[in-house]
Design a protein around this motif. Structure first.
Motif, PDB file in Angstrom:
ATOM      1  N   LEU A  12     -38.224-120.622  -8.933  1.00  0.00           N
ATOM      2  CA  LEU A  12     -39.428-119.785  -8.317  1.00  0.00           C
ATOM      3  C   LEU A  12     -38.889-118.415  -9.363  1.00  0.00           C
ATOM      4  CD1 LEU A  12     -42.636-119.628  -9.241  1.00  0.00           C
ATOM      5  CD2 LEU A  12     -43.373-119.667  -7.178  1.00  0.00           C
ATOM      6  N   GLU A  64     -37.581-117.780 -11.691  1.00  0.00           N
ATOM      7  CA  GLU A  64     -37.876-118.612 -13.490  1.00  0.00           C
ATOM      8  C   GLU A  64     -39.376-117.235 -13.402  1.00  0.00           C
ATOM      9  OE1 GLU A  64     -42.636-120.393 -14.211  1.00  0.00           O
ATOM     10  OE2 GLU A  64     -41.065-121.111 -13.544  1.00  0.00           O
ATOM     11  N   PRO A  75     -46.884-119.130 -13.676  1.00  0.00           N
ATOM     12  CA  PRO A  75     -45.444-120.379 -13.644  1.00  0.00           C
ATOM     13  C   PRO A  75     -45.994-121.387 -14.320  1.00  0.00           C
ATOM     14  CG  PRO A  75     -46.888-119.699 -11.485  1.00  0.00           C
ATOM     15  CD  PRO A  75     -47.520-118.853 -12.402  1.00  0.00           C
ATOM     16  N   ARG A  76     -44.633-122.158 -14.616  1.00  0.00           N
ATOM     17  CA  ARG A  76     -44.226-122.881 -15.594  1.00  0.00           C
ATOM     18  C   ARG A  76     -45.123-124.714 -14.699  1.00  0.00           C
ATOM     19  NH1 ARG A  76     -39.321-121.157 -17.408  1.00  0.00           N
ATOM     20  NH2 ARG A  76     -38.489-122.071 -15.471  1.00  0.00           N
TER      21      ARG A  76
END
Length: 358
Positions: free
Chosen positions: A58, A61, A93-94
């Motif tokens: 994370l 990202e 977040p994805r």
């Protein structure tokens, strides 16, 4: 330390006064610096608060590799970016790309576990640790939430007391009147229903014995008709945390200031209101300074959180912040429990070399 929750929040976006490429995304009364144009007022995004520890994937990202706090560069900490205080991370977040963010906000969903985010637990120095024993009948201290996350916790004008938040370590004592028994614990251990076995070298027990807390608790039990008394205070001084208030916490009797008191009467536990606490502890124990007593105003409270400490009487360093509670205790639907909240100063959050032992 506040409860860790990673939630979806509705944003209010402000201009950054000193950076053309940045903006300020507001969540409650928190503001986080974001890239200009990334979000608009009224949109929803995930808010990751301070003291959150993020997984490596994370961090990568979000483009934050090497930019977070801690030895592993994985902890969210307040920083100043171009002069503006930034608290927490606003992101999408994805892993949550398929989530209805507005619906998640309405439901109050917590995504900490799904995102692999955990709460940072500070290390415990030897002087604060020791042999422990089960203590299921403690009166434990509670997590106090940050007012910036819950700005509706107090209505404007409600009579409140604003006390100075002292940077030490919370010492929690439970006195049992039935068998004259004393249990001593820290905030962290108390949450686990563990008490510290008495040890003359332990910081908490040195404070308890040095300031005669068992005697005070026994007197209060008799005066208030209580079967259990909980006294909560901050143990402080050099060697305890990085802010010492001009006191040496390594001496036989460290600094101590009480900040709360609970009593069990007839099977019901109640917290003493601020003025009652001051009255029953007067001449018995040092108490944290009261900075203001009167009608609540958010701006006043935010201003009081800043500045210099008053505990020492000499303003030897910055102030950690303040704690707010009503003059008459009540339940808070916004907080989901007792109406009490804190505000931490920006100078404290961004100081260098700070310690956060519990």
């Amino acid at each position: 330390m506040s409860t860790l929750r990673v939630t979806v929040e509705e944003l209010t976006v402000h201009e950054h006064p000193d950076a053309d490429a940045l903006e300020l995304a507001q969540v409650g009364l928190y503001r986080a610096v974001v890239a200009k144009g990334a979000y608009r007022t009224g949109e929803f995004a995930v808010y990751i608060p301070e003291q959150a520890v993020l997984p490596e994937a994370l961090i990568a990202e979000l483009g934050l590799t090497g930019k977070l706090a801690g030895a592993a560069a994985d902890r969210v900490k307040a920083i100043r970016l171009r002069g503006e205080l930034s608290q927490g991370i606003v992101c999408r977040p994805r892993a949550l790309s398929g989530v209805d963010l507005a619906g998640a906000h309405e439901a109050g969903a917590d995504f900490a576990a799904e995102l692999g985010i955990v709460k940072w637990v500070p290390p415990v120095p030897i002087s604060m640790s020791g042999e422990v024993e089960p203590a299921g009948d403690l009166l434990p201290w509670i997590d106090v939430e940050n007012l910036k996350r819950y700005p509706a916790a107090f209505p404007e004008g409600e009579p409140v007391a604003v006390t100075e938040k002292v940077h030490g370590t919370a010492c929690c004592l439970t006195y049992h009147a039935g068998d004259d028994r004393v249990q001593v614990t820290s905030k962290g251990l108390g949450a686990q229903r563990l008490a510290l076995v008495e040890d003359a070298g332990n910081l908490y027990w040195r404070a308890v014995r040095g300031h005669h807390l068992p005697r005070v608790a026994a007197e209060l039990a008799g005066e208030l008709g209580a079967s259990r008394v909980g006294i909560y205070g901050e143990v402080y001084g050099d060697g305890v945390q990085d802010l010492g208030y001009g006191t040496d916490g390594r001496r036989d009797v460290p600094g101590y200031a009480a900040f709360d008191l609970a009593v069990e009467v007839g099977g019901a536990v109640r917290w003493l209101d601020p003025q009652e606490l001051d009255r029953v502890l007067a001449g018995r124990l040092p108490v944290v300074p009261t900075l203001f007593s009167g009608p609540y105003g958010a701006r006043r409270v935010m201003a009081l959180a800043e500045g210099r400490e008053t505990l020492s009487g000499r303003a030897v360093h910055l102030r950690e912040g303040v704690v707010v509670r009503p003059l008459t205790g009540r339940y808070s639907p916004e907080l989901g429990g007792r109406a009490i909240a804190k505000v931490v100063s920006g100078a404290y959050l961004t100081r260098k070399g700070g310690t956060e032992y519990e």
